[in-house]
Design a protein around this motif. Structure first.
Motif, PDB file in Angstrom:
ATOM      1  N   LEU A  31       0.738  -1.101  -0.092  1.00 23.38           N
ATOM      2  CA  LEU A  31       0.151  -0.156   0.063  1.00 23.38           C
ATOM      3  C   LEU A  31       0.913   1.387  -0.050  1.00 23.38           C
ATOM      4  O   LEU A  31       0.621   2.233  -0.759  1.00 23.38           O
ATOM      5  CB  LEU A  31      -1.035   0.012   1.333  1.00 23.38           C
ATOM      6  N   VAL A  35       0.757   4.120  -2.869  1.00 23.76           N
ATOM      7  CA  VAL A  35       0.501   5.345  -2.471  1.00 23.76           C
ATOM      8  C   VAL A  35       1.555   6.422  -2.954  1.00 23.76           C
ATOM      9  O   VAL A  35       1.455   7.368  -3.718  1.00 23.76           O
ATOM     10  CB  VAL A  35       0.226   5.784  -1.106  1.00 23.76           C
ATOM     11  N   ALA A  39       1.605   9.444  -5.698  1.00 22.29           N
ATOM     12  CA  ALA A  39       1.911  10.662  -5.436  1.00 22.29           C
ATOM     13  C   ALA A  39       3.335  11.412  -6.087  1.00 22.29           C
ATOM     14  O   ALA A  39       3.248  12.719  -6.174  1.00 22.29           O
ATOM     15  CB  ALA A  39       2.223  10.751  -3.732  1.00 22.29           C
ATOM     16  N   LEU A 303       8.548  13.054  -1.284  1.00 25.08           N
ATOM     17  CA  LEU A 303       7.413  14.147  -1.541  1.00 25.08           C
ATOM     18  C   LEU A 303       7.990  15.262  -0.831  1.00 25.08           C
ATOM     19  O   LEU A 303       7.125  16.101  -0.632  1.00 25.08           O
ATOM     20  CB  LEU A 303       6.304  13.281  -0.665  1.00 25.08           C
TER      21      LEU A 303
ATOM     22  N   THR B   6      -8.046   0.556   9.562  1.00 30.75           N
ATOM     23  CA  THR B   6      -7.057   1.381  10.296  1.00 30.75           C
ATOM     24  C   THR B   6      -5.883   1.863   9.504  1.00 30.75           C
ATOM     25  O   THR B   6      -5.512   3.074   9.437  1.00 30.75           O
ATOM     26  CB  THR B   6      -6.672   0.738  11.727  1.00 30.75           C
ATOM     27  N   ILE B   7      -5.430   0.709   8.911  1.00 29.92           N
ATOM     28  CA  ILE B   7      -4.201   0.783   8.267  1.00 29.92           C
ATOM     29  C   ILE B   7      -4.558   1.592   6.934  1.00 29.92           C
ATOM     30  O   ILE B   7      -3.906   2.650   6.564  1.00 29.92           O
ATOM     31  CB  ILE B   7      -3.486  -0.442   7.776  1.00 29.92           C
ATOM     32  N   ILE B   8      -5.553   1.428   6.241  1.00 33.23           N
ATOM     33  CA  ILE B   8      -5.824   1.998   5.143  1.00 33.23           C
ATOM     34  C   ILE B   8      -6.087   3.436   5.225  1.00 33.23           C
ATOM     35  O   ILE B   8      -5.654   4.189   4.660  1.00 33.23           O
ATOM     36  CB  ILE B   8      -7.222   1.208   4.464  1.00 33.23           C
ATOM     37  N   ALA B  10      -4.841   5.120   7.577  1.00 35.38           N
ATOM     38  CA  ALA B  10      -3.787   5.723   8.211  1.00 35.38           C
ATOM     39  C   ALA B  10      -2.841   6.240   6.677  1.00 35.38           C
ATOM     40  O   ALA B  10      -2.392   7.116   6.618  1.00 35.38           O
ATOM     41  CB  ALA B  10      -2.719   4.928   8.898  1.00 35.38           C
ATOM     42  N   PHE B  11      -2.731   5.238   5.560  1.00 30.88           N
ATOM     43  CA  PHE B  11      -2.207   5.588   4.357  1.00 30.88           C
ATOM     44  C   PHE B  11      -2.958   6.391   3.474  1.00 30.88           C
ATOM     45  O   PHE B  11      -2.399   7.056   2.856  1.00 30.88           O
ATOM     46  CB  PHE B  11      -1.825   4.332   3.669  1.00 30.88           C
ATOM     47  N   VAL B  14      -1.840   9.656   4.410  1.00 34.10           N
ATOM     48  CA  VAL B  14      -0.438   9.819   3.705  1.00 34.10           C
ATOM     49  C   VAL B  14      -0.742  10.354   2.198  1.00 34.10           C
ATOM     50  O   VAL B  14      -0.188  11.164   1.763  1.00 34.10           O
ATOM     51  CB  VAL B  14       0.541   8.524   3.663  1.00 34.10           C
ATOM     52  N   ALA B  15      -1.492   9.499   1.891  1.00 31.15           N
ATOM     53  CA  ALA B  15      -1.925   9.895   0.201  1.00 31.15           C
ATOM     54  C   ALA B  15      -2.394  11.215   0.100  1.00 31.15           C
ATOM     55  O   ALA B  15      -2.132  11.993  -0.925  1.00 31.15           O
ATOM     56  CB  ALA B  15      -3.083   9.014  -0.162  1.00 31.15           C
ATOM     57  N   VAL B  17      -1.578  13.809   2.014  1.00 34.25           N
ATOM     58  CA  VAL B  17      -0.444  14.794   2.069  1.00 34.25           C
ATOM     59  C   VAL B  17       0.194  14.754   0.714  1.00 34.25           C
ATOM     60  O   VAL B  17       0.854  15.597   0.013  1.00 34.25           O
ATOM     61  CB  VAL B  17       0.355  14.127   3.140  1.00 34.25           C
ATOM     62  N   GLY B  18       0.454  13.318   0.189  1.00 28.47           N
ATOM     63  CA  GLY B  18       0.994  13.383  -1.178  1.00 28.47           C
ATOM     64  C   GLY B  18       0.319  14.225  -2.324  1.00 28.47           C
ATOM     65  O   GLY B  18       1.039  14.865  -3.062  1.00 28.47           O
TER      66      GLY B  18
END
Lengths: 332, 314
Positions: A31, A35, A39, A303, B6-8, B10-11, B14-15, B17-18
């Protein structure tokens, strides 16, 4: 490398959930990669993937060393400075004494094994708690590295082949498009060998048994002290390999480096699903844990996330990983 | 499936932010890989780099390892920086040799490298932005001469005789005295490793051996603090002490009048000039090989002036 499965001492539930955790860790790794690839177009480049793997090689090998110790319910805080110590020993043998390359490699691994054996003896024979014994070793080795090297880096310019250990590329020689550095191959090799030792040998069985119920093992007539020393010796020699990798990468033994690296190694172990209370853990999990850490750090750098925030995110991931582990265990 | 969610989640964060970042992808991107990050000196360098980034409309990132021992971490940072296809790179090497493979890679890809602070020991960098230590130490000699009235005995406490900064600061001071102040005699040059305690002991022995000594120049922060402590312990109050760099203790000594004044480098200028040179090099313009980032004399009278306060750190 599914060594937990073959362990007689782990419960059938632990097997299933261990596999589940590794699946989860692996899914998170994928994942993260997806991601970051979305990005930034600079992430999914061969050169960057190789940079990530190369950045993982040292921490990965150290984490494998930490894994075997942690499975026994112990801890090794000296892995980072032991790595440096072994690098310095290689520097002394190769640069100061001018001996041929194989002697340097042998000396580094032997130095690691000896120091590991010493830690194991402090713990098993002198009954010093692992945390304290290896904390002491960490400082002793840090100091010795500085003393032996004269607080200056030792360069390997007289041993041109030395940088090939980590920076050369056998894979690249055959497949020029994929210049995978040898350091990464060595990481995989170490992981495979240690996974084999853990799953197929007596040492492996006792490693898990010590972490599950040391008293029961002792009462059944097994010389637990001997096996414990053997585990720390194995971990020490792996640190010797890490020492060679980092010295080869930097073309120098940097005597002041190493402290703090044990925490990164332990973090990789924990993210990989190995329990700090012992008796449970896999090398594959640790490898994935180490990769998650480097992918995360590299991705955040790609990033251009500010450095202070990179640290915050890394810390959060460690807590998240262990929290998920806790949830899973509570449910059982 | 709570875990996976939960994990998804969290990421997913991040996505987000990206996703918010690539908006600036069209900018010229210049990473600066420094020798440190959280120390005040490096934060001042970063401030200068950010200022130049805003001025020239480029995107700059600033990273450095936690300690100056972590050579491998710095190499990883440099590798990640190269992966981002920068137009140029600013680099202050912890160990020039260890960085050569990556610097060579930058050169092969035509990414100009600008060295800063102590620079990079290689011919790959197109420019080096650092303090002219020779000139800075010569200014210290001028100030010393002025304060002791142009004649008398002085001594130097230097951090070491092997590093570039140690050699340049010593020679800069000594040469200036020799050529401009014939009545000043340099009676002793000692090396204390930049260690406070060692420099204190050295200072005391110099003062014991030369009771009529008029002044001492401490060539870096640790040396200067050592000189102050040594003079204090011997109760010598009429000694003219000149220091180098800043730091809380040194600033206090100057405020208290124990130290006459000190030379400070210009970390903000180092950051600014590095980015400026990197932008020019990326555009293919000619850049000066050695960029002097400047230095200042500061004492009780100007320590709080905005110009000086901006380049001092604790």
């Amino acid at each position: 490398m599914s060594n937990a499965v073959s362990q007689p001492v782990t419960s059938p539930f632990a097997r299933v959930s261990g596999a589940q955790h590794r699946l989860l860790a692996f899914a998170s790794l994928i994942l993260l990669v997806v991601v970051f690839s979305i990005a930034s177009e600079n992430f999914m480049q061969t050169s960057n993937i190789i940079a990530i793997l190369q950045a993982t090689s040292v921490n990965g090998v150290l984490a494998v060393a930490a894994t075997v110790v942690i499975i026994t319910g112990g801890i090794d805080l000296s892995v980072g400075t032991l790595m440096t110590f072994c690098a310095v020993i290689a520097g002394v043998v190769l640069t100061y004494w001018g001996m041929p390359l194989p002697f340097g490699i042998l000396a580094a691994i032997l130095a690691g094994a000896l120091c590991g054996c010493a830690s194991g003896t402090f713990i098993a024979k002198m009954k010093i708690p692992p945390f304290i014994a290896t904390l002491g070793m960490m400082l002793i080795l840090k100091g010795l590295s500085l003393v032996i090297s004269g607080t200056r880096p030792i360069y390997f310019n007289d041993t041109p082949g030395f940088t090939q250990i980590s920076q050369g590329s056998i894979v690249g020689y055959f497949v020029p498009a994929v210049p995978l550095p040898n350091g990464v191959l060595i990481l995989f090799l170490v992981a495979i060998v240690v996974a084999f030792v853990l799953s197929k040998t007596a040492l492996g069985r006792y490693t898990f048994a010590l972490g599950s119920n040391e008293e029961a093992v002792r009462l059944s007539g097994v010389n637990t002290d001997r096996w414990k020393i053997a585990v720390y010796t194995l971990a020490g020699s792996i640190c010797g390999i890490a020492g060679l990798l980092i010295a080869s990468r930097l073309n120098s033994a940097q005597p002041a480096l190493g402290q703090g690296y044990e925490l990164d190694a332990i973090a990789a172990v924990v993210i990989g699903g190995t329990s700090l209370s012992g008796g449970r853990g896999t090398v594959l999990g640790t490898l994935i844990g180490a990769l998650i850490m480097s992918v995360l750090l590299n991705g955040l750098r790609i990033l251009s996330v500010a450095q202070e925030w990179q640290t915050v995110v890394t810390g959060s991931i460690i807590i998240l990983a262990v929290y998920i582990d806790m949830l899973r265990r509570k449910r059982m | 499936m709570f875990n996976r969610r939960t994990i998804i989640g969290a990421f997913g964060a991040v996505a987000l932010v990206g996703a918010s970042l690539p908006a600036s992808a069209q900018d010229m991107y210049i990473p600066l890989i420094s020798k440190g990050f959280q120390h005040q000196f490096w934060q001042a360098v970063k401030a200068g780099a950010d200022k130049a980034a805003a001025e020239f409309g480029v995107q700059v990132t600033f990273e450095g390892p936690d300690t100056e021992a972590q050579v491998d971490r710095q190499i990883d940072m440099l590798a990640a920086a190269l992966a981002k296809n920068p137009v140029a790179i600013g680099f202050a090497a912890l160990d020039s040799q260890a960085a050569i493979p990556l610097l060579q890679q930058a050169k092969d890809r035509n990414i100009p490298v600008v060295a800063f602070d102590s620079g990079v020991d290689s011919d790959i960098p197109v420019a080096t932005a650092s303090t002219d230590n020779l000139a800075a130490a010569a200014l210290a000699a001028d100030k010393m001469a002025e304060l002791i009235g142009g004649s008398g005995k002085v001594a130097l406490v230097v951090h070491d005789q092997t590093s570039r900064t140690g050699i340049d600061r010593r020679d800069g001071f000594v040469n200036r005295v020799k050529e401009a102040y014939p009545n000043i005699e340099i009676v002793s040059i000692q090396y204390g490793g930049g260690d406070h305690l060692q420099s204190t002991e050295i200072t005391k022995s110099i003062l014991q051996g030369n009771p009529d000594l008029k002044g001492i120049f401490g060539a870096n922060e640790g040396s200067a603090i050592g000189v102050v402590n040594g003079a204090k312990e011997l109760g010598k109050t009429d000694l003219v002490i000149i220091g180098y760099d800043s730091g809380a203790q040194q600033k206090q000594a100057i405020r208290d009048g124990v130290m006459a004044g000190a030379i400070t480098q210009n970390p903000v200028g180092i950051g600014y000039e590095t980015v400026k040179a990197a932008v020019a090099a990326a555009k293919g313009e000619a850049v000066e090989k050695n960029i002097d980032t400047g230095f200042y004399w500061y004492d009780k009278t100007n320590i709080d002036s905005p110009e000086i306060a901006a380049v001092l750190y604790d």
